[in-house]
Design a protein around this motif. Structure first.
Motif, short mmCIF file in Angstrom:
data_model
loop_
_atom_site.label_atom_id
_atom_site.label_comp_id
_atom_site.label_asym_id
_atom_site.label_seq_id
_atom_site.Cartn_x
_atom_site.Cartn_y
_atom_site.Cartn_z
N ALA A 290 0.87 -0.97 -0.02
CA ALA A 290 -0.02 0.02 -0.16
C ALA A 290 1.01 1.23 0.22
O ALA A 290 1.88 1.22 0.77
CB ALA A 290 -0.97 -0.05 1.40
N GLN A 291 0.53 2.12 -0.78
CA GLN A 291 1.17 3.52 -0.96
C GLN A 291 0.16 4.71 -0.26
O GLN A 291 -0.95 4.72 -0.35
CB GLN A 291 1.83 3.69 -2.44
CG GLN A 291 2.48 2.61 -2.67
CD GLN A 291 3.34 3.19 -4.16
OE1 GLN A 291 3.12 4.27 -4.46
NE2 GLN A 291 3.75 2.31 -4.92
N ASP A 292 1.11 5.68 0.13
CA ASP A 292 0.31 7.02 0.37
C ASP A 292 0.56 8.00 -0.60
O ASP A 292 1.06 7.85 -1.61
CB ASP A 292 1.11 7.51 1.68
CG ASP A 292 1.02 6.66 3.06
OD1 ASP A 292 0.14 5.93 3.21
OD2 ASP A 292 1.91 6.65 3.95
N VAL A 293 -0.39 8.87 -0.27
CA VAL A 293 -0.20 10.00 -1.42
C VAL A 293 0.94 10.66 -1.69
O VAL A 293 1.36 11.14 -0.31
CB VAL A 293 -1.68 11.18 -1.10
CG1 VAL A 293 -1.40 12.17 -2.15
CG2 VAL A 293 -2.78 10.26 -1.15
N GLN A 294 1.40 10.92 -2.72
CA GLN A 294 2.61 11.69 -2.96
C GLN A 294 2.50 12.99 -3.32
O GLN A 294 1.65 13.05 -4.47
CB GLN A 294 3.61 10.81 -3.68
CG GLN A 294 3.79 9.50 -3.22
CD GLN A 294 5.04 8.60 -4.10
OE1 GLN A 294 6.01 9.15 -4.59
NE2 GLN A 294 4.67 7.38 -4.54
N VAL A 295 3.04 14.12 -2.96
CA VAL A 295 2.91 15.16 -3.36
C VAL A 295 4.31 15.83 -3.63
O VAL A 295 5.03 15.79 -2.74
CB VAL A 295 2.16 16.09 -2.35
CG1 VAL A 295 1.84 17.60 -2.84
CG2 VAL A 295 0.62 15.56 -2.20
N SER A 296 4.53 16.51 -4.81
CA SER A 296 5.65 17.25 -5.03
C SER A 296 5.19 18.53 -5.71
O SER A 296 4.37 18.70 -6.46
CB SER A 296 6.63 16.48 -5.81
OG SER A 296 6.05 16.14 -7.17
N ALA B 202 -4.65 24.39 -3.22
CA ALA B 202 -5.03 25.48 -2.20
C ALA B 202 -3.62 25.56 -1.46
O ALA B 202 -3.37 26.67 -1.09
CB ALA B 202 -6.07 24.95 -1.49
N THR B 203 -3.14 24.43 -1.02
CA THR B 203 -2.12 24.46 -0.06
C THR B 203 -0.67 23.92 -0.45
O THR B 203 0.44 24.07 0.07
CB THR B 203 -2.57 23.81 1.18
OG1 THR B 203 -2.58 22.30 1.13
CG2 THR B 203 -3.64 24.33 1.78
N GLY B 204 -0.73 23.00 -1.75
CA GLY B 204 0.48 22.57 -2.17
C GLY B 204 1.05 21.13 -1.49
O GLY B 204 1.81 20.68 -1.74
N THR B 205 -0.02 20.97 -0.63
CA THR B 205 0.08 19.68 0.13
C THR B 205 -0.93 18.84 0.31
O THR B 205 -1.91 19.14 -0.50
CB THR B 205 0.43 20.01 1.78
OG1 THR B 205 -0.50 20.65 2.31
CG2 THR B 205 1.96 20.85 1.71
#
Length: 459
Positions: A41-47, A408-411
């Protein structure tokens, strides 16, 4: 047909001729499958890329991939001379681009079983595609074309006029839409006062040059987020660094919405009176906005059982004591990046409109005075948490939440964070929110036979 008929003359014995001396189950008994690594399982990735584009992804190993481009280009960003351009832009999503004709986009999406859809709000325009994972490259090519390579040909833009008229006609047939649109017009001086629909005086008069100007000012990498579910983060990052980096920068500065309060009334022959009375609510992601969301469930946000009655609604309970005529009432709440609206929405007969509206407002006043039990608070918290989690069970709902946060927040914050923020709300927070409606500056929109509908200063 002669060749097809000759196939029937083949002996059925030839199919098993090579296996006469061996058991048919032998190959399955001796066959050994190659070991495969378990999927983790993977988590949401944000860059965030140097060009300002925010990328968010969740690899859930689904055979279906969903990818969306979120752009800060809703109706609130329309200049005064370009009213309605975002409405036209939404309808123009399938027109010819610099890299593909309208026919190629339509035929190409159908050939791979994919879909392309466009939705818009006052703050964002979202272009989203769905397809099987093995056709993702083909579909992403069309997604890039419709978001970065628009080419508004005059004859194609002119043909959109009939579709705009149909959209407006359907909206005018729905009193709820009309009341909500008029409420925003009355409540705000600018930005959020712009309608989601093209005004009548602009229908057929939005030029290709106006569309292109709006795109160049708002469709920049610093105002966009690329979001995917069922896709690798590296795939989206490669797309963002290459084809989606055509327009760099933050784009045109956005004006902050200014709440003013006001009243607009639409007198017509409808026997039912639709009325919406609100105050300024909380901004998205704030504790105040969460408090208004819980207060909305306490007052009543609609039935939770199909064709059922909202028996736990304070609005329904209170209004039922004030009138014997049929009515409907829910609490209204919407949030934006710099403002929000909270209030009560009532539907009643023209003769009893005044009684229904005043009874609904009295229920909010009761909460502001502290008439709120812990059981009501607990029930409302459970409702909003359940609704939030169920909305994220589908790929579309999950992508929408990821995109809204990324833009909205970049995260991205996990659902547990939101659930904790709801749990931390106290009795005092909800009473404070109700007091803001009672003591704050209100806005009102009403539609129908308004002879017995009180004015805003009479409430």
């Amino acid at each position: 047909m002669r060749g097809i008929q000759s196939l029937h003359r083949l002996s059925k014995r030839c199919y098993a001729a090579a296996r006469r001396s061996e058991a048919l189950t032998e190959p399955y008994a001796s066959h050994k499958t190659a070991p495969t690594a378990p999927l983790t399982a993977q988590d949401v990735q944000v860059s965030k890329l140097p060009n300002g584009l925010v990328i968010a992804s969740l690899e859930n190993y689904s055979p279906l991939s969903t990818v969306g481009v979120f752009v800060k280009a809703g109706s609130r960003y329309e200049p005064a001379e370009n009213q309605g351009v975002s409405h036209i832009l939404r309808l123009a999503a399938n027109l010819t681009t610099k890299g593909a004709s309208a026919f190629k986009i339509c035929r190409g999406m159908e050939a791979v079983g994919g879909s392309l859809s466009v939705t818009s709000s006052r703050e964002t325009i979202v272009y989203s595609v769905d397809c099987l994972r093995n056709h993702l490259d083909t579909v992403l090519e069309f997604l890039v074309n419709v978001t970065t390579a628009q080419e508004f040909r005059p004859w194609e833009v002119a043909e959109l006029t009939s579709r705009v008229k149909i959209d407006k006609a359907l909206a005018q047939q729905c009193p709820q839409i009309g009341v909500i649109e008029k409420l925003h017009e009355a409540a705000y001086k600018n930005a959020l006062s712009n309608s989601l629909y093209c005004p009548d005086y602009m229908v057929g008069h939005v030029s290709p040059e106006q569309l292109q100007s709006f795109v160049e000012n708002n469709f920049s990498s610093g105002r966009m987020a690329l979001v995917g579910v069922g896709v690798k983060h590296s795939t989206l990052r490669q797309l963002g660094e290459g084809q989606l980096s055509v327009r760099r920068g933050a784009g045109t500065p956005t004006a902050k919405a200014v709440y003013r309060g006001g009243e607009l009334r639409m007198q017509n022959s409808d026997s039912l009176v639709h009325t919406l009375v609100t105050c300024e609510g909380g901004m998205t992601g704030t504790t105040e906005a969460n408090a208004f969301s819980v207060l909305q469930r306490i007052l009543g946000a609609g039935p939770h059982v199909k064709r059922g009655s909202n028996i736990t609604s304070k609005l329904s309970q209170g209004i039922a004591k004030a009138t014997t005529q049929p009515f409907d009432a829910i609490s209204f709440n919407t949030t934006y990046s710099d403002s929000g609206l909270f209030g009560v929405y009532t539907i009643s007969q023209a003769d009893s409109a005044g009684e229904v509206i005043k009874a609904a407002i009295a229920q909010v006043t009761g909460v502001a005075e502290g008439n709120l039990s812990e059981a009501d608070v607990s029930r409302a918290k459970n409702q909003i948490k359940a609704e939030y989690l169920m909305s994220m069970e589908s790929s579309e709902g999950l992508m929408e939440e990821m995109g809204a946060q990324a833009l909205a927040t970049g995260t991205y914050q996990a659902p547990e964070t939101f659930l904790q923020s709801i749990d931390t709300l106290t009795h005092a927070d909800l009473v404070k929110a109700a007091k803001k409606f009672v003591d704050g500056k209100r806005s009102m929109a009403a539609s129908g036979q308004l002879i017995n509908t009180p004015f805003l200063d009479e409430l």
